[in-house]
Design an enzyme around this catalytic site. Structure first.
Site, short mmCIF file in Angstrom:
data_model
loop_
_atom_site.label_atom_id
_atom_site.label_comp_id
_atom_site.label_asym_id
_atom_site.label_seq_id
_atom_site.Cartn_x
_atom_site.Cartn_y
_atom_site.Cartn_z
N SER A 124 -25.32 6.46 -17.57
CA SER A 124 -25.13 5.28 -16.27
C SER A 124 -26.14 5.15 -15.63
O SER A 124 -27.04 5.65 -14.82
CB SER A 124 -24.10 6.38 -15.36
OG SER A 124 -24.42 5.93 -14.33
N SER A 180 -13.28 1.72 -7.97
CA SER A 180 -14.15 1.71 -9.07
C SER A 180 -14.14 2.68 -10.38
O SER A 180 -14.57 2.79 -11.26
CB SER A 180 -15.56 2.40 -7.73
OG SER A 180 -15.25 3.65 -7.54
N SER A 181 -13.16 3.68 -9.85
CA SER A 181 -12.89 4.63 -10.95
C SER A 181 -12.14 4.38 -11.79
O SER A 181 -12.12 4.15 -13.35
CB SER A 181 -12.15 5.53 -10.76
OG SER A 181 -11.84 6.43 -9.39
N GLU A 206 0.77 -0.98 0.08
CA GLU A 206 0.11 0.44 -0.04
C GLU A 206 1.25 1.43 0.14
O GLU A 206 1.68 1.28 0.72
CB GLU A 206 -0.56 0.13 1.10
CG GLU A 206 -2.44 0.80 0.95
CD GLU A 206 -2.90 -0.22 0.31
OE1 GLU A 206 -3.19 0.21 -1.01
OE2 GLU A 206 -3.72 -1.40 0.71
N HIS A 207 0.31 1.97 -1.13
CA HIS A 207 0.95 2.99 -0.92
C HIS A 207 2.96 3.00 -1.32
O HIS A 207 3.83 3.94 -0.91
CB HIS A 207 1.52 4.54 0.37
CG HIS A 207 -0.06 4.87 0.72
ND1 HIS A 207 -0.77 6.29 0.12
CD2 HIS A 207 -1.16 4.34 0.93
CE1 HIS A 207 -1.75 6.49 0.05
NE2 HIS A 207 -2.37 5.35 0.92
N THR A 208 2.94 2.41 -1.88
CA THR A 208 4.22 1.56 -2.95
C THR A 208 4.04 2.20 -4.32
O THR A 208 4.98 2.26 -4.70
CB THR A 208 4.50 0.32 -2.80
OG1 THR A 208 3.24 -0.61 -3.29
CG2 THR A 208 4.63 0.16 -1.05
N ASP A 209 3.14 2.07 -5.07
CA ASP A 209 3.34 1.81 -6.17
C ASP A 209 3.74 3.40 -7.00
O ASP A 209 4.27 3.25 -7.56
CB ASP A 209 1.48 1.88 -7.28
CG ASP A 209 0.15 3.09 -6.93
OD1 ASP A 209 1.03 4.06 -6.15
OD2 ASP A 209 -0.32 2.96 -6.90
N ASP A 238 -4.21 0.02 -9.87
CA ASP A 238 -5.93 0.06 -9.84
C ASP A 238 -5.97 -0.50 -11.30
O ASP A 238 -6.39 -1.69 -10.97
CB ASP A 238 -6.97 0.90 -9.58
CG ASP A 238 -6.30 1.56 -7.65
OD1 ASP A 238 -5.50 0.49 -7.25
OD2 ASP A 238 -6.55 2.66 -7.35
N GLY A 298 -15.97 5.13 -3.75
CA GLY A 298 -15.27 5.62 -2.80
C GLY A 298 -14.95 4.68 -1.23
O GLY A 298 -14.80 5.54 -0.29
C1 GLA Z 1 -5.03 4.33 -4.06
C2 GLA Z 1 -4.27 4.41 -6.06
C3 GLA Z 1 -3.70 3.63 -5.54
C4 GLA Z 1 -2.92 3.58 -5.20
C5 GLA Z 1 -3.44 2.96 -3.28
C6 GLA Z 1 -2.75 2.82 -2.62
O1 GLA Z 1 -6.32 3.47 -4.87
O2 GLA Z 1 -5.44 4.68 -6.50
O3 GLA Z 1 -2.42 4.33 -6.82
O4 GLA Z 1 -1.88 4.64 -4.35
O5 GLA Z 1 -4.58 4.26 -3.75
O6 GLA Z 1 -1.97 2.15 -2.04
#
Ligand code: GLA
Length: 399
Positions: free
Chosen positions: A74, A133-134, A40-43, A178, A128
């Site tokens: 939609s 979802s986006s 998480e928060h590594t990409d 994502d 959210g």
């Molecule tokens: C969101 C971002 C991803 C990623 C995560 C945290 O989902 O869209 O790219 O940075 O937060 O891991």
């Protein structure tokens, strides 16, 4: 969605398409949401992530038009938008159709010739909630434009284009995880992504053999404040690297370049919270690689411990958890039938991901979801998820 529509959402969508546009769809593009197991928060630090594409999807039914117009409806919002391909503007505010406009814009900027479309979109990825979802919407729409104009686009480029639509057109600075999961997820596998090279490896989960299920637990709190805090974390990571680049001979460019050994030797140079942020990212990259090893060995207990360590690090060092996420994880960790639990996605609300023994699913509902609801008064929910394939395009009469 009613029960019948949930069973065959593609048929229900094709029927709504036919009612709205008075014609049959030519195809159906289907892209999944994702739950991130770890990383998480590594990409955006060019590190490693391990998401799973899940059986919550966005569907886009489409048929080409010859006049260069796009009409998109939609079902969820019961709203229609229309625009001309040669004159696409961003709509004001946080509007769903900006994702559609954004995808059409970046495809054309990249030199792809598009045809106009009638399109109807529908999804069951909670919005959210940290389940991407986006990205599912962007990738489904991209699949529709691509198929209607018979374009060949490499899967990595599909993911990069969808990300560019979100970064540059919608204006949200997400990483690449994502969109990669929505394009390249694989049934019964997690997807190890090296966010520097964009190389991927499908890692077998063998969950059934271990009697395990992936359970996503929603805190009932939509992600709040996440955009500004997300951008702030990104800046803190860049600042940490700038400081470390002055003292580490190998001149790191992003946190991916720093080992935990380097960091322990030099973290005295970093003021808080930069040291905390760097500690999370460097440790998390290592945890992803260890997790893949544990999954390969069938060592689910070690994998569970890594999930737990990831949550602690996100909560204490990266500070992106919330009291609700912490409570949900804490309730889950008390149960014998839970192998691992952590927050998933950007944080500040949304969901936790849990590895739960099959026979403990009902206990989880009672001891985690119900207890959480009664303590917080929030409308928590749980989804038992399957790992599915990424983008699929069904053409013609099957749609
Ligand atoms: C969101 C971002 C991803 C990623 C995560 C945290 O989902 O869209 O790219 O940075 O937060 O891991």
């Amino acid at each position: 969605m009613n029960a019948a529509a949930r069973k065959r959402p593609d048929r229900a969508l094709a029927r709504s398409f036919a009612r709205r546009f008075a014609r049959e769809p030519q195809g159906l593009a289907k892209a999944p949401g994702r739950v991130n197991l770890i990383g998480e928060h590594t990409d955006y630090n060019e590190g490693f992530v391990l998401p799973v594409a899940i059986d919550r999807t966005v569907l886009a039914a489409f048929a080409a038009r010859s006049d260069g117009q796009v009409r998109v409806y939609s079902l969820e919002f019961d709203e229609e938008d229309s625009f001309a391909l040669d004159d696409i503007e961003r709509l004001k505010g946080d509007v769903w159709s900006n994702y559609v406009r954004g995808v059409a814009t970046v495809l054309q900027e990249a030199g792809y010739g598009l045809t106009g479309l009638d399109m109807a979109v529908q999804g069951d990825v909670p919005i959210g909630s940290g389940l991407a979802s986006s990205a599912a919407l962007e990738v489904a729409v991209l699949g529709a434009f691509q198929r209607a104009a018979a374009l060949a686009i490499d899967p990595r480029d599909q993911a990069l284009l969808a990300q560019r639509a979100e970064n540059e057109f919608v204006g949200v600075s997400c990483g690449i995880m994502d969109q990669m999961a929505a394009v390249m997820g694989r049934r019964d596998h997690a997807l190890l992504i090296d966010c520097r090279s964009l190389e991927t490896e499908a890692v077998p989960l063998n969950l059934a053999a271990h009697g395990l299920k992936i359970v996503v637990a929603h805190t009932g709190v939509r992600r709040a404040l996440s955009d500004s805090a997300y951008n702030q974390r990104r800046q803190e990571c860049s600042r940490a690297v700038q400081v470390l680049a002055q003292v580490i001979a190998a001149r790191p460019v992003v946190l991916r370049d720093i080992t935990s050994k380097d960091l322990s030797a030099h973290q005295g140079n970093l003021p808080d919270p930069l040291a905390q942020r760097a500690r999370h990212v460097v440790g998390e990259n290592e945890r992803v690689l260890k997790s893949v090893e544990a999954l390969r060995q069938g060592d689910l207990l070690s994998f569970g411990e890594l999930l737990h360590a990831s949550h602690q690090s996100l909560s204490r060092d990266y500070e992106v958890s919330s009291p609700e996420l912490d409570l949900m994880v804490q309730l889950a960790c008390r149960l014998e039938g839970v192998v691992g639990a952590r927050m998933t996605g950007a944080g500040f609300g949304g969901c936790t991901v849990n590895l739960v023994r099959q026979e403990a699913i009902d206990i989880f509902r009672g001891q985690v979801i119900e207890v959480y609801r009664s303590r917080t008064g929030l409308p928590a929910e749980m989804h038992v998820c399957e790992a599915v394939d990424g983008l699929r395009i069904i053409a013609g009469a099957d749609a």
